[in-house]
Design a protein around this motif. Sequence first.
Motif: not given
Length: 263
Positions: A16-24, A138-139, A245-248
């Motif tokens: 998800x980090x890789x896919x999310x980074x590409x979208x961003x 998100x918080x 917690x969470x990771x964006x």
Amino acid sequence: MKKNISLYSLDEFDGMRHAGRLAAETLDYITPFVVPGISTGKLDEMMEEFIISKGGISACRGYHGYPKATCISPNHIICHGIPSEKKILNAGDIINIDVTVILDGWYGDTSRMFFVGKPSVKAKRLVDTTYETMMAGIMACKPGATTGDIGHAMEQVARKNGYSVVMDYCGHGVGRVFHDGPNILNYGVPGTGVELVPGMIFTVEPMVNIGTHETLTLSDGWTVITKDRQLSAQFEHSIGITETGFEIFTKSPKGWDFPPYNE
């Protein structure tokens, strides 16, 4: 495993980090081109070429027959605006660009608002509040919290600023599929809904309207507008629930998380 909700190991979050980074990165790439006089169709074409050049594909194109690679929604269009060469951006417009990419089997889903030239004070305030609304949701994300806690946090921010939240559309589970459980409503009652546990991945994507929350879908079957034709705004991140917690996954590599981006 909860019914209709996929849980992922924290090791799998790397996909998800890789896919999310590409979208961003796709939204970062298109930012300098969001100017008066360009068509939404041209922006869509450019973003699809960028996604493909980075080894991804658009999740939107062909999804239930959707004809384009991204969704671009100006002004009173809430979501699912279909890019077109005929739709030319004008100074003062605000637009949402929503990108979902598939990279190595993972879906990165994010959207941001953009100012076309200088926005009105009314439009800027709406956009600023919508970003604040998303971040409040998100918080609220952590193990033991609930989806109702997220919705309540978002609704409170929007309403205290005099806005309404869209009730007909919401965030959703994401990961190795485009749409999964749980639904992340833009409103809610604290302590209700689905309990959050580590390994959940979903989007937080409030849609905030100046006027009524009511929506209309146009005859194309996709474009959703505000019933009263007043302005709407939306931001979206894909996030994962961790042990603490969470990771964006979809933060802008350039730090361009909310406009204006080039000042």
